[in-house]
Design a protein around this motif. Structure first.
Motif, PDB file in Angstrom:
ATOM      1  N   ALA A  23       0.706  -1.300  -0.317  1.00 10.34           N
ATOM      2  CA  ALA A  23      -0.033   0.239   0.119  1.00 10.34           C
ATOM      3  C   ALA A  23       0.906   0.899   0.329  1.00 10.34           C
ATOM      4  O   ALA A  23       2.080   0.940   0.417  1.00 10.34           O
ATOM      5  N   LYS A  24       0.420   2.326  -0.579  1.00  7.92           N
ATOM      6  CA  LYS A  24       1.085   3.283  -0.891  1.00  7.92           C
ATOM      7  C   LYS A  24       0.154   4.705  -0.347  1.00  7.92           C
ATOM      8  O   LYS A  24      -0.825   4.727  -0.138  1.00  7.92           O
ATOM      9  N   PHE A  25       1.194   6.415   0.384  1.00  5.00           N
ATOM     10  CA  PHE A  25      -0.129   6.583  -0.167  1.00  5.00           C
ATOM     11  C   PHE A  25       0.356   7.774  -1.235  1.00  5.00           C
ATOM     12  O   PHE A  25       1.414   8.414  -0.739  1.00  5.00           O
ATOM     13  N   VAL A  26      -0.979   8.060  -1.936  1.00  6.27           N
ATOM     14  CA  VAL A  26      -0.688   9.413  -2.943  1.00  6.27           C
ATOM     15  C   VAL A  26      -1.389  10.406  -2.665  1.00  6.27           C
ATOM     16  O   VAL A  26      -2.134  10.809  -1.696  1.00  6.27           O
ATOM     17  N   VAL A  27      -0.348  11.436  -3.727  1.00  2.47           N
ATOM     18  CA  VAL A  27      -1.232  13.009  -4.110  1.00  2.47           C
ATOM     19  C   VAL A  27      -1.673  13.110  -6.154  1.00  2.47           C
ATOM     20  O   VAL A  27      -1.035  12.295  -6.329  1.00  2.47           O
ATOM     21  N   THR A  38      -0.782  31.235 -14.146  1.00  8.31           N
ATOM     22  CA  THR A  38      -1.705  29.358 -13.795  1.00  8.31           C
ATOM     23  C   THR A  38      -1.459  28.872 -12.724  1.00  8.31           C
ATOM     24  O   THR A  38      -0.132  29.277 -11.684  1.00  8.31           O
ATOM     25  N   PHE A  39      -2.457  27.949 -11.224  1.00  8.38           N
ATOM     26  CA  PHE A  39      -1.688  27.247 -10.369  1.00  8.38           C
ATOM     27  C   PHE A  39      -1.631  25.919 -10.316  1.00  8.38           C
ATOM     28  O   PHE A  39      -3.136  25.398 -10.819  1.00  8.38           O
ATOM     29  N   ARG A  40      -1.188  25.401  -9.600  1.00 11.09           N
ATOM     30  CA  ARG A  40      -0.665  23.957  -9.341  1.00 11.09           C
ATOM     31  C   ARG A  40      -1.013  23.914  -8.118  1.00 11.09           C
ATOM     32  O   ARG A  40      -0.666  24.430  -7.007  1.00 11.09           O
ATOM     33  N   ARG A  41      -2.225  22.658  -8.062  1.00 10.53           N
ATOM     34  CA  ARG A  41      -2.684  22.612  -6.779  1.00 10.53           C
ATOM     35  C   ARG A  41      -2.021  20.949  -6.273  1.00 10.53           C
ATOM     36  O   ARG A  41      -2.003  20.383  -7.681  1.00 10.53           O
ATOM     37  N   SER A  42      -2.725  20.332  -5.148  1.00 14.07           N
ATOM     38  CA  SER A  42      -2.588  18.890  -5.321  1.00 14.07           C
ATOM     39  C   SER A  42      -3.708  17.839  -4.704  1.00 14.07           C
ATOM     40  O   SER A  42      -4.309  18.691  -3.400  1.00 14.07           O
ATOM     41  N   SER A  43      -3.892  17.166  -4.359  1.00 13.64           N
ATOM     42  CA  SER A  43      -5.426  16.728  -4.117  1.00 13.64           C
ATOM     43  C   SER A  43      -5.277  16.434  -2.508  1.00 13.64           C
ATOM     44  O   SER A  43      -4.047  16.533  -1.845  1.00 13.64           O
ATOM     45  N   GLU A  44      -6.131  16.237  -1.580  1.00 13.47           N
ATOM     46  CA  GLU A  44      -5.866  15.737  -0.466  1.00 13.47           C
ATOM     47  C   GLU A  44      -4.873  14.256  -0.630  1.00 13.47           C
ATOM     48  O   GLU A  44      -5.334  14.181  -1.842  1.00 13.47           O
ATOM     49  N   ILE A  45      -4.498  14.120   0.765  1.00 15.02           N
ATOM     50  CA  ILE A  45      -3.713  12.310   0.522  1.00 15.02           C
ATOM     51  C   ILE A  45      -4.576  11.507  -0.035  1.00 15.02           C
ATOM     52  O   ILE A  45      -5.300  11.242   1.349  1.00 15.02           O
ATOM     53  N   HIS A  46      -4.516  10.381  -0.480  1.00 13.34           N
ATOM     54  CA  HIS A  46      -4.590   9.025  -0.506  1.00 13.34           C
ATOM     55  C   HIS A  46      -4.353   8.226  -0.273  1.00 13.34           C
ATOM     56  O   HIS A  46      -3.075   7.809   0.056  1.00 13.34           O
ATOM     57  N   LEU A  47      -5.130   6.934   0.234  1.00 17.62           N
ATOM     58  CA  LEU A  47      -4.452   5.705   0.544  1.00 17.62           C
ATOM     59  C   LEU A  47      -5.124   4.305   0.294  1.00 17.62           C
ATOM     60  O   LEU A  47      -5.775   4.425  -0.846  1.00 17.62           O
ATOM     61  N   ILE A  48      -3.659   4.129  -0.589  1.00 17.80           N
ATOM     62  CA  ILE A  48      -3.996   2.886  -2.091  1.00 17.80           C
ATOM     63  C   ILE A  48      -3.316   1.934  -1.693  1.00 17.80           C
ATOM     64  O   ILE A  48      -2.538   1.777  -1.369  1.00 17.80           O
ATOM     65  N   LYS A  49      -4.433   0.785  -0.905  1.00 15.26           N
ATOM     66  CA  LYS A  49      -3.681  -0.452  -0.966  1.00 15.26           C
ATOM     67  C   LYS A  49      -3.574  -1.126  -2.094  1.00 15.26           C
ATOM     68  O   LYS A  49      -3.444  -0.250  -3.183  1.00 15.26           O
ATOM     69  N   ALA A  50      -2.047  -2.214  -1.535  1.00 13.71           N
ATOM     70  CA  ALA A  50      -2.242  -3.077  -2.394  1.00 13.71           C
ATOM     71  C   ALA A  50      -3.045  -4.016  -3.420  1.00 13.71           C
ATOM     72  O   ALA A  50      -3.804  -3.651  -3.153  1.00 13.71           O
ATOM     73  N   ARG A  51      -2.481  -3.471  -5.316  1.00 13.52           N
ATOM     74  CA  ARG A  51      -3.610  -4.209  -6.002  1.00 13.52           C
ATOM     75  C   ARG A  51      -4.328  -3.133  -6.166  1.00 13.52           C
ATOM     76  O   ARG A  51      -4.974  -4.019  -6.822  1.00 13.52           O
ATOM     77  N   GLN A  52      -4.618  -2.220  -5.754  1.00 12.15           N
ATOM     78  CA  GLN A  52      -6.082  -1.298  -5.927  1.00 12.15           C
ATOM     79  C   GLN A  52      -5.606  -0.120  -6.667  1.00 12.15           C
ATOM     80  O   GLN A  52      -3.870   0.366  -6.794  1.00 12.15           O
ATOM     81  N   GLY A  53      -6.220  -0.048  -8.363  1.00 13.43           N
ATOM     82  CA  GLY A  53      -6.178   0.864  -9.169  1.00 13.43           C
ATOM     83  C   GLY A  53      -6.023   2.556  -8.203  1.00 13.43           C
ATOM     84  O   GLY A  53      -6.825   3.191  -7.520  1.00 13.43           O
ATOM     85  N   THR A  54      -5.439   3.306  -9.553  1.00 11.15           N
ATOM     86  CA  THR A  54      -5.334   4.072  -8.927  1.00 11.15           C
ATOM     87  C   THR A  54      -6.050   5.727 -10.440  1.00 11.15           C
ATOM     88  O   THR A  54      -6.452   6.855  -9.862  1.00 11.15           O
ATOM     89  N   PHE A  55      -6.455   4.885 -11.196  1.00 10.15           N
ATOM     90  CA  PHE A  55      -7.028   5.521 -12.115  1.00 10.15           C
ATOM     91  C   PHE A  55      -8.194   6.498 -11.811  1.00 10.15           C
ATOM     92  O   PHE A  55      -8.458   7.256 -12.153  1.00 10.15           O
ATOM     93  N   LYS A  56      -9.582   5.352 -11.143  1.00 10.25           N
ATOM     94  CA  LYS A  56     -10.909   6.556 -10.596  1.00 10.25           C
ATOM     95  C   LYS A  56      -9.998   7.419 -10.559  1.00 10.25           C
ATOM     96  O   LYS A  56     -11.478   7.981 -10.072  1.00 10.25           O
ATOM     97  N   LYS A  57      -9.832   7.026  -9.512  1.00  9.64           N
ATOM     98  CA  LYS A  57      -9.016   8.321  -7.732  1.00  9.64           C
ATOM     99  C   LYS A  57      -8.523   9.220  -8.801  1.00  9.64           C
ATOM    100  O   LYS A  57      -8.947  10.869  -8.601  1.00  9.64           O
TER     101      LYS A  57
END
Length: 105
Positions: A23-27, A38-57
């Motif tokens: 698992a990992k934490f991603v923004v 132009t403004f750059r921002r990041s989402s809130e932190i998401h916990l991505i569990k092992a074998r869980q995809g990130t595309f929908k998030k």
């Protein structure tokens, strides 16, 4: 530290087990432009569990950048491409920073 999405109701032992399993934490970065700014921002932190995809998030942030990021010259184009690329790669891994902050609290 901002709220971590996916961490609600998880114990420390469960979190450690998830991290050991990959698992990992991603923004997810995104950008938007208003006139020439132009403004750059990041989402809130998401916990991505092992074998869980990130595309929908990441899709929401890809779309924000794609439709709203281009308009600032020249940084809008540059930041839009960077944001979309990082999100298609699974977001920016911030696991080390999050774990360091969690250990301090």
């Amino acid at each position: 530290m901002s709220k971590i999405i996916g961490l609600d109701g998880i114990t420390v032992e469960e979190l450690n087990k998830e991290l050991a399993n990959g698992a990992k934490f991603v923004v997810f970065p995104y950008c938007f432009s208003v006139l020439i700014l132009t403004f750059r921002r990041s989402s809130e932190i998401h916990l991505i569990k092992a074998r869980q995809g990130t595309f929908k998030k990441s899709l929401k942030f890809i779309l924000i950048s794609f439709f709203l990021g281009w308009w600032g010259i020249p940084w809008g184009i540059i930041y839009t491409i960077q944001s979309i690329f990082v999100n298609f790669q699974g977001g920016r891994d911030v696991t080390d920073q999050v774990m360091s902050a969690l250990r301090q609290t």
